[in-house]
Design a protein around this motif. Structure first.
Motif, short mmCIF file in Angstrom:
data_model
loop_
_atom_site.label_atom_id
_atom_site.label_comp_id
_atom_site.label_asym_id
_atom_site.label_seq_id
_atom_site.Cartn_x
_atom_site.Cartn_y
_atom_site.Cartn_z
N SER A 125 0.85 -1.20 0.00
CA SER A 125 0.00 0.00 0.00
C SER A 125 0.88 1.24 0.00
CB SER A 125 -0.93 0.01 1.22
OG SER A 125 -0.18 0.23 2.39
N ASP A 126 0.32 2.33 -0.49
CA ASP A 126 0.98 3.62 -0.32
C ASP A 126 0.41 4.28 0.94
OD1 ASP A 126 -1.54 4.38 -1.02
OD2 ASP A 126 -0.99 5.30 -2.92
N HIS A 127 0.83 5.47 1.22
CA HIS A 127 0.28 6.20 2.37
C HIS A 127 -0.21 7.56 1.89
CE1 HIS A 127 0.81 8.64 6.27
NE2 HIS A 127 -0.36 8.03 6.30
N ARG A 183 -6.67 12.07 0.29
CA ARG A 183 -5.56 11.57 1.12
C ARG A 183 -5.74 10.14 1.58
NH1 ARG A 183 -1.71 14.00 -0.53
NH2 ARG A 183 -0.54 13.09 1.18
N LYS A 184 -6.54 9.38 0.88
CA LYS A 184 -6.70 7.97 1.22
C LYS A 184 -5.60 7.13 0.55
CE LYS A 184 -11.70 8.04 1.97
NZ LYS A 184 -13.03 7.51 1.55
N SER A 185 -5.27 6.01 1.19
CA SER A 185 -4.25 5.11 0.66
C SER A 185 -4.88 4.08 -0.27
CB SER A 185 -3.53 4.41 1.82
OG SER A 185 -3.02 5.36 2.75
N THR A 186 -4.03 3.41 -1.03
CA THR A 186 -4.48 2.38 -1.97
C THR A 186 -3.84 1.05 -1.63
OG1 THR A 186 -4.79 3.99 -3.75
CG2 THR A 186 -4.60 1.68 -4.39
N SER A 187 -4.65 0.00 -1.51
CA SER A 187 -4.15 -1.35 -1.24
C SER A 187 -4.04 -2.12 -2.55
CB SER A 187 -5.10 -2.10 -0.30
OG SER A 187 -5.21 -1.43 0.93
N VAL A 188 -2.96 -2.86 -2.68
CA VAL A 188 -2.76 -3.73 -3.84
C VAL A 188 -2.48 -5.14 -3.31
CG1 VAL A 188 -1.38 -4.20 -5.89
CG2 VAL A 188 -1.82 -1.84 -5.21
N VAL A 189 -3.25 -6.11 -3.79
CA VAL A 189 -3.14 -7.50 -3.32
C VAL A 189 -3.09 -8.45 -4.51
CG1 VAL A 189 -4.27 -9.34 -2.00
CG2 VAL A 189 -4.35 -6.99 -1.16
N CYS A 190 -2.18 -9.42 -4.45
CA CYS A 190 -2.10 -10.50 -5.44
C CYS A 190 -2.07 -11.83 -4.70
CB CYS A 190 -0.84 -10.37 -6.29
SG CYS A 190 -0.80 -8.91 -7.36
N ALA A 191 -2.85 -12.79 -5.16
CA ALA A 191 -2.93 -14.10 -4.51
C ALA A 191 -2.51 -15.20 -5.48
CB ALA A 191 -4.35 -14.36 -4.01
N PHE A 192 -1.69 -16.13 -4.99
CA PHE A 192 -1.20 -17.26 -5.78
C PHE A 192 -1.66 -18.56 -5.16
CE2 PHE A 192 1.62 -13.89 -6.97
CZ PHE A 192 2.10 -14.20 -8.24
N VAL A 193 -2.00 -19.52 -6.00
CA VAL A 193 -2.18 -20.91 -5.58
C VAL A 193 -1.05 -21.69 -6.24
CG1 VAL A 193 -3.63 -22.96 -5.64
CG2 VAL A 193 -4.67 -20.71 -5.33
N GLY A 194 -0.08 -22.10 -5.44
CA GLY A 194 1.14 -22.65 -6.00
C GLY A 194 1.89 -21.55 -6.74
N LEU A 195 2.17 -21.79 -8.01
CA LEU A 195 2.84 -20.79 -8.85
C LEU A 195 1.87 -20.06 -9.76
CD1 LEU A 195 5.99 -22.89 -9.90
CD2 LEU A 195 5.81 -21.20 -8.05
N CYS A 196 0.58 -20.24 -9.54
CA CYS A 196 -0.45 -19.69 -10.43
C CYS A 196 -1.11 -18.47 -9.79
CB CYS A 196 -1.50 -20.74 -10.76
SG CYS A 196 -0.83 -22.22 -11.57
N LYS A 242 -7.32 -1.27 -4.86
CA LYS A 242 -8.51 -0.59 -4.37
C LYS A 242 -8.15 0.47 -3.33
CE LYS A 242 -13.17 -1.60 -2.66
NZ LYS A 242 -14.11 -2.66 -2.23
N LYS A 243 -8.81 1.61 -3.45
CA LYS A 243 -8.60 2.68 -2.48
C LYS A 243 -9.22 2.27 -1.14
CE LYS A 243 -9.42 6.92 -3.83
NZ LYS A 243 -10.16 8.19 -4.10
#
Length: 210
Positions: free
Chosen positions: A136-138, A145-158, A165-166
Motif C-alpha cells: 500500500s501507499d500512504h 488523502r486515502k491510501s491504496t491497497s494492492v493485493v495479489c494471490a497465488f495458488v502454487g505458482l499460479c 482498491k482505495k
C-alpha cells in the motif's frame, strides 16, 4: 470443436508444461482504434513525478472517449495485472478528464505496445499452497488523502486473483495503511482456500461417481 485458442479477447496457448494466456491481438486492436499503433513504446507505465489531481492541467478532454480508453484498459487487466494500479488511478478522473490525465493514459498505451508478449503463465505441475502479497501507499490520493491497497494471490505458482482498491478510511500512518492491506490479503487468502476446498470436494465427488 478442437483445442481452445481464443476466448473473449484472450489468446490461450496450451503447451505440454502449462498454459499461457495473453491479449496481444486485443492490444493491437486497441492501439489501432485510438490511433496509437505508430506511437513510440515506453519502458515504464508512469513517470515517478506524476501527481494526478481533479483539477489537472490543460484543456478538458472528451469524457466519452476517455471512458472508452479506460474501459479497454480495465478489460485488459484480465491478463495484465502489471497495469492494474495505473489504470485504476486514471479511472478516478473519468468525469472531467483534462489533457494531463489523457497523457498518463497514453503512456500506458505506449507501455503496452512494447510489452504485448507478456501474459499469465499457469504451469501444470505446481503445488496448492496459497500465498498472498500485499502492499500500500500512504495517502497516495491527492484528492482525499486515502491510501491504496494492492493485493495479489497465488495458488502454487499460479496467479489466481489480484486487485487495486482505495481504502475506505484515511490512514494516519504508513503502518496503519499496511495493516489494512494485510487484512485484505488475509480475507482474499481465506476466500481462495474456501474455493480450493470446494474444488477438491467436487473432484472427489466426480471421481467417486465414476
Amino acid at each position: 470443436m478442437g483445442e481452445l485458442k481464443f476466448f473473449l479477447g484472450l489468446q490461450i496457448k496450451q503447451l505440454e508444461d502449462g498454459t499461457f494466456i495473453n491479449q496481444q491481438k486485443y492490444i493491437h486492436d486497441m492501439l489501432k482504434k485510438f490511433g496509437m499503433e505508430n506511437s513510440k513504446p515506453m519502458a515504464t507505465l508512469m513517470a515517478t513525478n506524476v501527481k494526478l489531481t481533479l483539477e489537472g492541467e490543460g484543456d478538458l478532454f472528451d469524457s466519452t472517449k476517455y471512458r472508452g480508453m479506460i474501459r479497454f484498459l480495465l478489460y485488459l487487466m484480465a491478463s495484465r495485472p502489471d497495469i492494474m494500479y495505473s489504470v485504476c488511478l486514471c479511472e478516478r478522473f473519468h468525469e472531467n478528464p483534462k489533457m494531463s490525465h489523457v497523457e498518463v493514459v497514453k503512456r500506458i498505451f505506449r507501455y503496452l505496445k512494447g510489452t504485448m508478449h507478456l501474459g499469465l503463465w499457469y504451469p501444470k505441475f505446481t503445488g496448492v499452497d496459497i500465498m498472498c502479497f500485499a502492499d500500500s501507499d500512504h495517502g497516495g490520493s491527492l484528492i482525499d488523502r486515502k491510501s491504496t491497497s494492492v493485493v495479489c494471490a497465488f495458488v502454487g505458482l499460479c496467479l489466481t486473483s489480484w486487485f487495486s482498491k482505495k481504502q475506505t478510511s484515511v490512514a494516519i500512518s504508513t503502518t496503519e495503511a499496511e495493516y489494512v492491506a494485510i487484512g485484505r490479503a488475509c480475507a482474499q487468502s481465506a476466500m481462495d482456500e474456501t474455493n480450493l476446498h470446494r474444488l477438491r470436494y467436487r473432484l472427489f465427488e466426480n471421481t467417486y461417481l465414476l
